[in-house]
Design a protein around this motif. Structure first.
Motif, PDB file in Angstrom:
ATOM      1  N   ILE A 124       0.781  -1.302  -0.039  1.00  0.00           N
ATOM      2  CA  ILE A 124      -0.013  -0.084   0.059  1.00  0.00           C
ATOM      3  C   ILE A 124       0.860   1.136  -0.631  1.00  0.00           C
ATOM      4  CG2 ILE A 124      -2.009   1.360   1.553  1.00  0.00           C
ATOM      5  CD1 ILE A 124      -2.428  -1.528   2.774  1.00  0.00           C
ATOM      6  N   LYS A 125       1.013   2.089  -1.269  1.00  0.00           N
ATOM      7  CA  LYS A 125       1.805   3.339  -1.631  1.00  0.00           C
ATOM      8  C   LYS A 125       1.001   4.419  -0.923  1.00  0.00           C
ATOM      9  CE  LYS A 125       4.098   1.440  -5.341  1.00  0.00           C
ATOM     10  NZ  LYS A 125       4.244   1.841  -6.575  1.00  0.00           N
ATOM     11  N   PHE A 126       1.380   5.235  -0.037  1.00  0.00           N
ATOM     12  CA  PHE A 126       1.155   6.406   0.866  1.00  0.00           C
ATOM     13  C   PHE A 126       2.748   7.504   1.409  1.00  0.00           C
ATOM     14  CE2 PHE A 126      -1.545   8.560   4.128  1.00  0.00           C
ATOM     15  CZ  PHE A 126      -2.068   9.220   3.111  1.00  0.00           C
ATOM     16  N   ASP A 127       2.404   8.240   1.166  1.00  0.00           N
ATOM     17  CA  ASP A 127       3.398   9.227   1.425  1.00  0.00           C
ATOM     18  C   ASP A 127       3.017   9.937   2.753  1.00  0.00           C
ATOM     19  OD1 ASP A 127       5.566  10.776   1.831  1.00  0.00           O
ATOM     20  OD2 ASP A 127       5.949  11.430  -0.218  1.00  0.00           O
ATOM     21  N   PHE A 128       3.264   9.830   3.353  1.00  0.00           N
ATOM     22  CA  PHE A 128       3.181  10.038   5.531  1.00  0.00           C
ATOM     23  C   PHE A 128       3.325  11.269   5.047  1.00  0.00           C
ATOM     24  CE2 PHE A 128       1.414   5.460   5.916  1.00  0.00           C
ATOM     25  CZ  PHE A 128      -0.634   5.778   6.372  1.00  0.00           C
ATOM     26  N   ASP A 129       4.619  11.169   5.098  1.00  0.00           N
ATOM     27  CA  ASP A 129       5.433  12.282   5.671  1.00  0.00           C
ATOM     28  C   ASP A 129       5.144  13.884   4.594  1.00  0.00           C
ATOM     29  OD1 ASP A 129       7.443  10.829   6.445  1.00  0.00           O
ATOM     30  OD2 ASP A 129       9.204  10.498   5.108  1.00  0.00           O
ATOM     31  N   LYS A 130       4.694  13.535   3.609  1.00  0.00           N
ATOM     32  CA  LYS A 130       4.069  14.638   3.422  1.00  0.00           C
ATOM     33  C   LYS A 130       2.970  14.872   3.541  1.00  0.00           C
ATOM     34  CE  LYS A 130       6.136  14.735  -1.699  1.00  0.00           C
ATOM     35  NZ  LYS A 130       6.191  14.460  -3.076  1.00  0.00           N
ATOM     36  N   ARG A 177     -14.312  21.714   3.398  1.00  0.00           N
ATOM     37  CA  ARG A 177     -13.700  20.940   3.055  1.00  0.00           C
ATOM     38  C   ARG A 177     -12.017  19.869   3.598  1.00  0.00           C
ATOM     39  NH1 ARG A 177      -7.772  23.950   2.267  1.00  0.00           N
ATOM     40  NH2 ARG A 177      -7.892  24.500   3.448  1.00  0.00           N
ATOM     41  N   PHE A 178     -11.787  20.386   5.051  1.00  0.00           N
ATOM     42  CA  PHE A 178     -11.113  19.356   5.395  1.00  0.00           C
ATOM     43  C   PHE A 178     -11.999  18.116   5.990  1.00  0.00           C
ATOM     44  CE2 PHE A 178      -8.708  23.126   6.372  1.00  0.00           C
ATOM     45  CZ  PHE A 178      -7.537  23.338   5.739  1.00  0.00           C
ATOM     46  N   ASN A 179     -12.626  18.080   6.232  1.00  0.00           N
ATOM     47  CA  ASN A 179     -14.269  16.834   6.532  1.00  0.00           C
ATOM     48  C   ASN A 179     -13.861  16.475   5.532  1.00  0.00           C
ATOM     49  OD1 ASN A 179     -15.553  15.507   8.521  1.00  0.00           O
ATOM     50  ND2 ASN A 179     -17.110  16.246   6.568  1.00  0.00           N
ATOM     51  N   SER A 180     -13.866  17.169   3.956  1.00  0.00           N
ATOM     52  CA  SER A 180     -14.270  15.659   2.762  1.00  0.00           C
ATOM     53  C   SER A 180     -13.507  15.268   2.015  1.00  0.00           C
ATOM     54  CB  SER A 180     -14.835  16.870   1.223  1.00  0.00           C
ATOM     55  OG  SER A 180     -15.754  17.345   2.009  1.00  0.00           O
ATOM     56  N   LEU A 181     -11.596  15.806   2.611  1.00  0.00           N
ATOM     57  CA  LEU A 181     -10.441  15.365   2.188  1.00  0.00           C
ATOM     58  C   LEU A 181     -10.315  14.068   3.607  1.00  0.00           C
ATOM     59  CD1 LEU A 181      -8.237  18.263   2.371  1.00  0.00           C
ATOM     60  CD2 LEU A 181      -8.953  17.189   0.495  1.00  0.00           C
ATOM     61  N   ASP A 214     -10.135   8.280   4.281  1.00  0.00           N
ATOM     62  CA  ASP A 214     -11.294   6.489   4.907  1.00  0.00           C
ATOM     63  C   ASP A 214     -11.933   6.529   4.203  1.00  0.00           C
ATOM     64  OD1 ASP A 214     -11.043   6.089   7.830  1.00  0.00           O
ATOM     65  OD2 ASP A 214     -13.179   6.635   7.826  1.00  0.00           O
ATOM     66  N   GLU A 215     -12.810   6.438   3.512  1.00  0.00           N
ATOM     67  CA  GLU A 215     -13.039   5.003   2.151  1.00  0.00           C
ATOM     68  C   GLU A 215     -12.042   4.824   1.790  1.00  0.00           C
ATOM     69  OE1 GLU A 215     -16.134   4.969   1.527  1.00  0.00           O
ATOM     70  OE2 GLU A 215     -17.323   6.413   3.803  1.00  0.00           O
ATOM     71  N   LYS A 216     -11.134   5.629   0.960  1.00  0.00           N
ATOM     72  CA  LYS A 216     -10.314   4.967   0.708  1.00  0.00           C
ATOM     73  C   LYS A 216      -9.441   3.386   1.209  1.00  0.00           C
ATOM     74  CE  LYS A 216      -7.355   4.442  -3.366  1.00  0.00           C
ATOM     75  NZ  LYS A 216      -8.285   3.683  -4.722  1.00  0.00           N
ATOM     76  N   ARG A 217      -9.246   4.153   2.836  1.00  0.00           N
ATOM     77  CA  ARG A 217      -8.795   3.220   3.649  1.00  0.00           C
ATOM     78  C   ARG A 217     -10.005   1.410   3.683  1.00  0.00           C
ATOM     79  NH1 ARG A 217     -10.059   1.364   8.276  1.00  0.00           N
ATOM     80  NH2 ARG A 217     -12.062   3.126   8.228  1.00  0.00           N
ATOM     81  N   VAL A 248     -10.181  -5.161   0.866  1.00  0.00           N
ATOM     82  CA  VAL A 248      -9.329  -6.684  -0.405  1.00  0.00           C
ATOM     83  C   VAL A 248      -8.506  -6.826   0.410  1.00  0.00           C
ATOM     84  CG1 VAL A 248      -7.422  -6.015  -1.887  1.00  0.00           C
ATOM     85  CG2 VAL A 248      -9.423  -4.337  -2.122  1.00  0.00           C
ATOM     86  N   TYR A 249      -8.027  -6.602   2.126  1.00  0.00           N
ATOM     87  CA  TYR A 249      -7.062  -7.491   2.444  1.00  0.00           C
ATOM     88  C   TYR A 249      -7.804  -8.315   3.314  1.00  0.00           C
ATOM     89  CZ  TYR A 249      -2.625  -5.186   1.877  1.00  0.00           C
ATOM     90  OH  TYR A 249      -1.134  -4.937   0.982  1.00  0.00           O
ATOM     91  N   LYS A 250      -9.083  -8.035   3.639  1.00  0.00           N
ATOM     92  CA  LYS A 250      -9.857  -9.178   4.900  1.00  0.00           C
ATOM     93  C   LYS A 250     -10.983 -10.303   3.435  1.00  0.00           C
ATOM     94  CE  LYS A 250     -10.295  -5.895   9.257  1.00  0.00           C
ATOM     95  NZ  LYS A 250     -11.555  -4.679   9.684  1.00  0.00           N
TER      96      LYS A 250
END
Length: 319
Positions: free
Chosen positions: A21-27, A58-62, A67-70, A76-78
């Motif tokens: 799972i690719k995700f740039d946590f630093d950025k 704006r921030f709630n939508s982001l 979270d939906e993507k998560r 897919v994993y479960k």
């Protein structure tokens, strides 16, 4: 015995291939910190209502989108895991049933062997108790403990040498304890005879665990107390006897002074009589004395005194 296992059952195991799972946590963290720093508490206080709503949306939508993507990735994993667990649960049931049957059979055989060991232990203890003159069931509660395999030779219903030595020590200790108990009982009975005390209370104390030294000490105290009481009673009895003797002596003296001698042939009263033992030629007038007597010996003592008066010809009247 037929070998029902095979290489497949012995080697099969679930294989997990990890995904990425690719995700740039630093950025992601940096962007969040920038947004938070731009909207401090002081800045929020200066924003208009509409601006606050806009920033919230704006921030709630982001966050909602992330979270939906998560959740999607989680499915897919479960899903493969859930499917694996369901299939595994169903497939393993026949094998689990076989294991349960094998376990029950194994436990049955183990229990049979355990009973054989207990029988052997019982026979050993009973034989040694017989030799020592003990009750055969003296160590009955120890049979289970000595039925463990560690006390027996490997794959044999035969005790190890150290186990036999341990049992011998137990039997000898019990024999010594009983002999000591018998000796203590005998000691108490002999002491009770010497002290003129009943032995039963002290034997019960021994049975209840009181040390023999304390029992003998208590017996001596009880003997001393009984002896003291007996001496007190004897002293009181002696003092009473002396007092009664003194009263009797006084009564005899008084009666002797009052009794006149009587001629045994004519019945004539001889005047001026001396005490009963010897008559005199001088006569005396009857002498009357009013007495109030208390008989501490009770009615029997009064009857004895009355007989004494009658035997000595003393007239009396009960007022």
């Amino acid at each position: 015995m037929k070998d029902v296992t095979n290489n497949f059952l012995e080697t099969i195991e679930p294989v997990y291939t990890p995904g990425t799972i690719k995700f740039d946590f630093d950025k992601f963290d940096a962007a969040i910190q920038a947004a938070v720093s731009e909207l401090s508490d002081e800045q929020l206080d200066n924003l208009e209502y509409n601006d606050i709503k806009m920033e919230f949306t704006r921030f709630n939508s982001l966050l909602t989108k992330l979270d939906e993507k998560r959740k999607g990735i989680s499915k897919v994993y479960k899903n493969p895991l859930n499917e694996f667990e369901s299939n595994f649960k169903s497939s393993k049931e026949p094998l689990k049933e076989l294991i349960d049957k094998l376990r029950a059979k194994r436990d049955e055989i183990d229990e049979h062997h355990r009973m054989l060991r207990i029988d052997h232990i019982r026979s050993v203890f009973e034989e040694k108790c017989k030799m020592a003159g003990l009750d055969k069931d003296t160590f009955k509660e120890k049979y289970d403990g000595y039925s463990l395999k560690k006390y027996f030779k490997d794959r044999k219903i035969e005790l190890k040498k150290e186990t036999i030595e341990e049992i011998d020590a137990l039997v000898l200790a019990e024999y010594d304890r009983i002999e000591e108990y018998k000796a203590n009982i005998e000691m108490i009975e002999e002491q009770a005879i010497d002290y003129e005390l009943p032995s039963d209370p002290y034997i019960r104390a021994l049975q209840n665990g009181t040390p023999i030294v304390e029992i003998l000490r208590q017996m001596k105290k009880d003997r001393d107390a009984a002896l003291f009481w007996k001496q007190q009673v004897e002293a009181k009895r002696k003092a009473e006897a002396e007092r009664l003797a003194e009263i009797e002596a006084i009564a005899k003296q008084s009666a002797s002074e009052e009794i006149k001698a009587v001629n045994a042939e004519t019945g004539e009263i001889i005047e001026d009589s001396k005490p009963v033992e010897e008559a005199t030629s001088k006569s005396k007038e009857p002498y009357e004395v009013n007495l109030s007597l208390t008989f501490n010996g009770g009615e029997k003592q009064w009857h004895q005194f009355a007989k004494f008066l009658e035997d000595n010809f003393v007239n009396y009247e009960i007022l």
